[in-house]
Design a protein around this motif. Structure first.
Motif, PDB file in Angstrom:
ATOM      1  N   VAL A  10       0.996  -1.161   0.147  1.00 59.41           N
ATOM      2  CA  VAL A  10      -0.169  -0.140   0.123  1.00 59.41           C
ATOM      3  C   VAL A  10       0.785   1.003  -0.011  1.00 59.41           C
ATOM      4  O   VAL A  10       0.817   2.569  -0.856  1.00 59.41           O
ATOM      5  N   LEU A  11       1.710   1.649   0.649  1.00 60.98           N
ATOM      6  CA  LEU A  11       2.779   2.708   1.168  1.00 60.98           C
ATOM      7  C   LEU A  11       3.192   2.497  -0.244  1.00 60.98           C
ATOM      8  O   LEU A  11       2.977   4.760  -0.094  1.00 60.98           O
ATOM      9  N   PRO A  12       3.966   2.070  -0.902  1.00 64.36           N
ATOM     10  CA  PRO A  12       4.138   1.899  -2.450  1.00 64.36           C
ATOM     11  C   PRO A  12       3.526   3.194  -3.674  1.00 64.36           C
ATOM     12  O   PRO A  12       4.467   4.023  -4.212  1.00 64.36           O
ATOM     13  N   VAL A  13       2.470   2.769  -3.087  1.00 60.94           N
ATOM     14  CA  VAL A  13       1.334   3.844  -3.886  1.00 60.94           C
ATOM     15  C   VAL A  13       0.737   4.701  -4.045  1.00 60.94           C
ATOM     16  O   VAL A  13       0.168   5.581  -4.648  1.00 60.94           O
ATOM     17  N   LYS A  14       1.248   5.622  -2.681  1.00 56.84           N
ATOM     18  CA  LYS A  14       0.605   6.506  -1.960  1.00 56.84           C
ATOM     19  C   LYS A  14       1.065   8.211  -3.081  1.00 56.84           C
ATOM     20  O   LYS A  14       0.291   9.197  -2.474  1.00 56.84           O
ATOM     21  N   ASP A  15       2.523   8.435  -3.816  1.00 61.28           N
ATOM     22  CA  ASP A  15       2.434   9.519  -4.580  1.00 61.28           C
ATOM     23  C   ASP A  15       1.373   9.493  -5.198  1.00 61.28           C
ATOM     24  O   ASP A  15       1.269  10.227  -6.070  1.00 61.28           O
ATOM     25  N   LYS A  16       1.160   8.068  -6.066  1.00 62.37           N
ATOM     26  CA  LYS A  16       0.015   8.395  -7.216  1.00 62.37           C
ATOM     27  C   LYS A  16      -1.033   8.513  -6.263  1.00 62.37           C
ATOM     28  O   LYS A  16      -1.710   8.988  -7.073  1.00 62.37           O
ATOM     29  N   LEU A  17      -2.060   7.828  -5.310  1.00 63.77           N
ATOM     30  CA  LEU A  17      -2.768   8.483  -4.418  1.00 63.77           C
ATOM     31  C   LEU A  17      -3.024   9.912  -4.632  1.00 63.77           C
ATOM     32  O   LEU A  17      -3.874  10.702  -4.852  1.00 63.77           O
ATOM     33  N   TYR A  18      -2.443  10.199  -4.264  1.00 68.21           N
ATOM     34  CA  TYR A  18      -1.597  11.945  -3.758  1.00 68.21           C
ATOM     35  C   TYR A  18      -1.930  12.981  -5.347  1.00 68.21           C
ATOM     36  O   TYR A  18      -2.851  13.702  -4.998  1.00 68.21           O
ATOM     37  N   ARG A  19      -1.173  12.253  -6.346  1.00 70.84           N
ATOM     38  CA  ARG A  19      -1.667  12.984  -8.306  1.00 70.84           C
ATOM     39  C   ARG A  19      -2.467  12.334  -8.201  1.00 70.84           C
ATOM     40  O   ARG A  19      -3.525  13.621  -8.947  1.00 70.84           O
ATOM     41  N   GLU A  53      -6.942  -9.103  -5.494  1.00 68.53           N
ATOM     42  CA  GLU A  53      -6.679  -8.807  -7.154  1.00 68.53           C
ATOM     43  C   GLU A  53      -5.440  -7.942  -7.076  1.00 68.53           C
ATOM     44  O   GLU A  53      -4.250  -7.837  -7.528  1.00 68.53           O
ATOM     45  N   ASN A  54      -5.728  -7.022  -6.970  1.00 65.84           N
ATOM     46  CA  ASN A  54      -5.199  -5.426  -7.600  1.00 65.84           C
ATOM     47  C   ASN A  54      -5.327  -4.581  -6.636  1.00 65.84           C
ATOM     48  O   ASN A  54      -6.222  -3.214  -6.638  1.00 65.84           O
ATOM     49  N   MET A  55      -4.398  -4.268  -5.610  1.00 62.47           N
ATOM     50  CA  MET A  55      -4.596  -3.656  -4.327  1.00 62.47           C
ATOM     51  C   MET A  55      -4.203  -2.088  -4.587  1.00 62.47           C
ATOM     52  O   MET A  55      -5.469  -1.160  -3.961  1.00 62.47           O
ATOM     53  N   GLU A  56      -3.841  -2.134  -5.708  1.00 58.17           N
ATOM     54  CA  GLU A  56      -3.731  -0.700  -6.153  1.00 58.17           C
ATOM     55  C   GLU A  56      -4.942  -0.017  -6.583  1.00 58.17           C
ATOM     56  O   GLU A  56      -5.139   1.280  -6.289  1.00 58.17           O
ATOM     57  N   ALA A  57      -5.171  -0.660  -6.844  1.00 60.15           N
ATOM     58  CA  ALA A  57      -6.138  -0.765  -7.939  1.00 60.15           C
ATOM     59  C   ALA A  57      -6.968   0.501  -7.550  1.00 60.15           C
ATOM     60  O   ALA A  57      -8.225   0.776  -6.936  1.00 60.15           O
ATOM     61  N   TRP A  58      -7.809  -0.876  -6.012  1.00 58.75           N
ATOM     62  CA  TRP A  58      -8.887  -0.564  -5.057  1.00 58.75           C
ATOM     63  C   TRP A  58      -8.483   0.368  -4.242  1.00 58.75           C
ATOM     64  O   TRP A  58      -8.812   1.558  -3.953  1.00 58.75           O
ATOM     65  N   CYS A  59      -7.538   1.279  -4.317  1.00 58.35           N
ATOM     66  CA  CYS A  59      -6.675   1.875  -3.329  1.00 58.35           C
ATOM     67  C   CYS A  59      -6.760   2.857  -3.874  1.00 58.35           C
ATOM     68  O   CYS A  59      -7.415   4.290  -4.005  1.00 58.35           O
ATOM     69  N   MET A  60      -6.961   3.549  -5.722  1.00 57.72           N
ATOM     70  CA  MET A  60      -6.738   4.237  -6.695  1.00 57.72           C
ATOM     71  C   MET A  60      -9.142   4.468  -6.296  1.00 57.72           C
ATOM     72  O   MET A  60      -9.005   5.979  -6.826  1.00 57.72           O
ATOM     73  N   ARG A  61      -9.204   3.702  -6.294  1.00 64.30           N
ATOM     74  CA  ARG A  61     -10.949   3.991  -6.237  1.00 64.30           C
ATOM     75  C   ARG A  61     -11.542   4.221  -5.397  1.00 64.30           C
ATOM     76  O   ARG A  61     -12.314   5.012  -5.236  1.00 64.30           O
TER      77      ARG A  61
END
Length: 172
Positions: A10-19, A53-61
């Motif tokens: 989760v933490l590696p995608v926080k910059d993408k979440l921020y943008r 399956e895709n944690m990053e996509a779920w976090c983006m949603r």
């Protein structure tokens, strides 16, 4: 999900979440607040995360939904997120003229993207700035993959035409 899994998934995608949040909210503090809220929500629901399956996509949603909720509750001011997503330096051959030209072009592209309809703006941000696949964008925005492709095509075409008009006629 353990703390270690949270740190690696989760933490590696926080910059993408921020943008992504910044693209919606146009306010850096609000975007940081949204990311913090998203990370807390993910941590609180960590027990059911192992089957995702895709944690990053779920976090983006989640980021999209929280950002939209925040937008509904208040209006926000504009900050320019375009420079943060791109390295526009020309390397060692960069002249002051070229640097100014690139800066102007990035501002223009940012304003062209801002003028796009909401769906097109979201899709171009996720695909061309964040680098998500069509499938991931479909999952994040909860729309059909064909709609993703159509919106991306239309967004790119509109930005390209606007850039061509500026280059041909000097309009801005």
């Amino acid at each position: 999900m353990s703390l270690e899994q949270f740190k690696t998934r989760v933490l590696p995608v926080k910059d993408k979440l921020y943008r992504f949040a910044l693209r919606f909210l146009k306010d850096e503090d609000d975007a940081r607040d949204v990311v913090q809220e998203v990370l807390i929500k993910v941590w609180n629901k960590r027990d059911g995360m192992n089957q995702l399956e895709n944690m990053e996509a779920w976090c983006m949603r989640i980021t999209r939904n929280v950002s939209l909720d925040r937008l509904k509750s208040k209006h926000s001011k504009y900050t320019d997120p375009m420079r943060e997503g791109f390295d526009v330096s020309g390397g060692e051959n960069e002249t002051p003229y070229r640097a100014a030209e690139m800066s102007d072009m990035m501002k223009n592209i940012g304003s062209f993207i801002e003028a796009l309809p909401e769906k097109q703006r979201q899709v171009i941000q996720l695909r061309d700035v964040e680098g998500y696949s069509y499938k991931e964008i479909s999952d994040i925005l909860e729309i059909d993959m064909n709609q993703v492709k159509v919106n991306l095509f239309r967004a790119r075409k509109a930005v390209k035409e606007s850039l061509l008009n500026i280059n041909a006629y000097g309009l801005g």
